[in-house]
Motif scaffolding. Structure first.
Motif, short mmCIF file in Angstrom:
data_model
loop_
_atom_site.label_atom_id
_atom_site.label_comp_id
_atom_site.label_asym_id
_atom_site.label_seq_id
_atom_site.Cartn_x
_atom_site.Cartn_y
_atom_site.Cartn_z
N SER A 17 0.83 -1.20 0.00
CA SER A 17 0.00 0.00 0.00
C SER A 17 0.87 1.26 0.00
O SER A 17 0.65 2.19 -0.78
CB SER A 17 -0.93 -0.01 1.22
OG SER A 17 -1.69 1.17 1.27
N ALA A 18 1.88 1.27 0.86
CA ALA A 18 2.79 2.41 0.93
C ALA A 18 3.54 2.58 -0.39
O ALA A 18 3.76 3.71 -0.86
CB ALA A 18 3.78 2.24 2.08
N TYR A 22 3.64 5.85 -2.82
CA TYR A 22 4.90 6.39 -3.35
C TYR A 22 4.81 6.57 -4.86
O TYR A 22 5.17 7.62 -5.40
CB TYR A 22 6.03 5.43 -2.95
CG TYR A 22 7.36 5.68 -3.61
CD1 TYR A 22 8.16 6.75 -3.23
CD2 TYR A 22 7.82 4.82 -4.60
CE1 TYR A 22 9.41 6.95 -3.82
CE2 TYR A 22 9.06 5.03 -5.19
CZ TYR A 22 9.85 6.09 -4.81
OH TYR A 22 11.06 6.29 -5.40
N ALA A 55 -3.92 1.41 -3.48
CA ALA A 55 -3.27 1.54 -2.17
C ALA A 55 -4.30 1.42 -1.05
O ALA A 55 -4.05 0.72 -0.05
CB ALA A 55 -2.54 2.89 -2.07
#
Length: 139
Positions: A17-18, A22, A55
């Motif tokens: 997800s992160a 990004y 995400a």
């Protein structure tokens, strides 16, 4: 056992997800191909909104892993149903669309296809099995 499995599964999904966040804000990982390609070109260019939606979904899936494993809230039939649905999403992704993604894809000679075969599809199978287990024990 369930708590550890839930933590590992959620950690993988929170990391992914992160990573999507990004990418949504312009991050680049040039050594890794994450979009299917044909003739050396990506088959689509995901928008910022779509990338953020993925995400959010991955974050939600990670939360369900924590829920189904008893790390947050008490697992119940609802968490089991969500886990089983998510299991089929990941296992379906591993099987693929029979063209560009998954183990049964036709286009196999691209950089993405190599990563898909060695990393992306196996991770989907592991996540799918994890969710099957978490769903089964709480059903």
């Amino acid at each position: 056992m369930e708590k550890i499995l839930g933590l590992i599964t959620a950690s993988i999904l929170f990391f992914l997800s992160a990573l999507h966040i990004y990418w949504a804000f312009g991050g680049k990982l040039t050594s890794v191909t994450v979009i299917p390609e044909t003739n050396g070109k990506p088959t689509f260019v995901p928008s910022r909104g779509l990338t953020l939606l993925v995400a959010l979904a991955l974050f939600g899936f990670g939360t369900v892993a924590l829920w189904s494993s008893g790390n947050i809230f008490s697992p119940n039939r609802t968490s089991a149903i969500f886990s089983l649905l998510i299991a089929f999403i990941f296992l379906g992704r591993a099987v693929g669309d029979f063209r560009l993604v998954g183990y049964f894809k036709k286009i196999k000679n691209t950089k993405f296809a190599k990563y898909d075969y060695l990393i992306y599809s196996p991770v989907c199978i592991l996540l799918g099995i994890s969710y099957l287990y978490l769903g089964y024990i709480n059903f």
